[in-house]
Design an enzyme around this catalytic site. Sequence first.
Site, PDB file in Angstrom:
ATOM      1  N   SER A 180       0.820  -1.235  -0.127  1.00 34.13           N
ATOM      2  CA  SER A 180       0.071  -0.025   0.050  1.00 34.13           C
ATOM      3  C   SER A 180       0.740   1.193  -0.133  1.00 34.13           C
ATOM      4  CB  SER A 180      -0.931  -0.196   1.227  1.00 34.13           C
ATOM      5  OG  SER A 180      -1.975   0.986   1.204  1.00 34.13           O
ATOM      6  N   THR A 181       0.685   1.880   1.127  1.00 36.03           N
ATOM      7  CA  THR A 181       1.553   3.305   1.224  1.00 36.03           C
ATOM      8  C   THR A 181       2.957   3.109   0.848  1.00 36.03           C
ATOM      9  OG1 THR A 181      -0.030   3.980   2.450  1.00 36.03           O
ATOM     10  CG2 THR A 181       1.879   5.576   2.119  1.00 36.03           C
TER      11      THR A 181
ATOM     12  N   HIS B   8      -2.544  -1.072  -3.378  1.00 38.72           N
ATOM     13  CA  HIS B   8      -3.913   0.060  -3.334  1.00 38.72           C
ATOM     14  C   HIS B   8      -3.460   1.161  -3.972  1.00 38.72           C
ATOM     15  CE1 HIS B   8      -4.351  -2.007   1.249  1.00 38.72           C
ATOM     16  NE2 HIS B   8      -5.004  -2.858   0.214  1.00 38.72           N
TER      17      HIS B   8
ATOM     18  N   MET C 112       0.122   1.011   5.133  1.00 33.26           N
ATOM     19  CA  MET C 112      -0.947   1.319   6.319  1.00 33.26           C
ATOM     20  C   MET C 112      -1.791   0.795   6.450  1.00 33.26           C
ATOM     21  SD  MET C 112      -0.808   3.629   8.731  1.00 33.26           S
ATOM     22  CE  MET C 112      -1.979   4.039   9.966  1.00 33.26           C
TER      23      MET C 112
ATOM     24  N   ASP D  30      -4.498  -4.706   5.830  1.00 28.47           N
ATOM     25  CA  ASP D  30      -4.995  -5.518   4.895  1.00 28.47           C
ATOM     26  C   ASP D  30      -3.642  -6.647   4.448  1.00 28.47           C
ATOM     27  OD1 ASP D  30      -6.537  -6.564   2.902  1.00 28.47           O
ATOM     28  OD2 ASP D  30      -5.700  -5.061   1.265  1.00 28.47           O
TER      29      ASP D  30
END
Length: 360
Positions: free
Chosen positions: A173-174, A199, A292, A295
């Site tokens: 993600s991030t 993401h 973050m 997930d």
Amino acid sequence: MDKISVLVVDDSALIRKLLTDIINSQPDMEVIGAAPDPLAAREMIRTLNPDVLTLDIEMPKMDGLEFLEKLMRLRPMPVVMVSTLTEQGSEATLRALELGAVDFVAKPKMDIRHGLETYADEIANKIRVARAARIRRPDTVASNRSHDASESLPAVFKRHGMSTEKLIIVGASTGGTEAIKDFMINLPPDCPGILIAQHMPETFTRTFAERLDRLCKIQVAEAQGGERVLPGHAYIAPGHSHLLLKKSGANYVTELSQADPVNRHRPSVDVLFRSAAQYAGKNAVGVILTGMGKDGAAGMLAMRQAGAYNLAQDEASCVVFGMPREAIAVGAVDEVVPLKDMAKRVLVALSGMGKQAVRV
């Protein structure tokens, strides 16, 4: 606790006003300044010393990318880009992430006022994450890129080879766009097939896949659904759908699903990992990178319980350690690895020499 101080940089007075209202409506953050261009922003950074910067890409006097490059070289700080939902905007945004921006918010193409108000929670959450993120200096990014990982494998692993039934399953993600790139540029062209859930909005995933395809030795594409998973190929989950692994006879194939978001995400890392647990089992190696939230943690645990070997990026090399931390906490991870060593450790795990070999 002190509020997060934010400097808004955008040439549109409407966007500056909307972002200011959104940020100031949050109890834990406030706008301490709003600049119409990078030159004004430079002076405000010096005098106001903000915690986080929101930065538009297309601006007069100096575009956002040029300003970001100078900023990250001279005074690195958390930056959230405000990007347009266009192909050109996605290219520029990926370049901004490469230069060290923590994350981005996609600016709506129409009805900007309503669109930004709809994304108020997302904007606020990304500012919170940026404030706590580990900032990547461009020189650090470059130094993290090692040579081809297959060249440094012990000869015994090379002779043993890797089964064509093996797969690499990746979630991030991030900070993940750069982490995935740094991982994949070190993989050899004949590595096992790779499935990736990152993401990202749907207008960005194809551009991301095309960028990786230009940089990597393997072929990279946005997954279409129904294609056979082949060695030397990577398949990126499109931003509008979950990506799942399935089997058709003896072959692995991709499947796309527009089922509800999981852990507030579609694509979801958990969805991909659970499908890998079901259909690949011990033939999969799972990789969870910077991001973050949680997930991927439950899905990675399912993979490990099905016999997969799992690796997590270590805290020191993560932009945000949330997703790897959660996977480690639930007992889903076999090995914690610096990003610069991830490709090599994955190849060793895939070599067929067993789990003991991975720990040498």
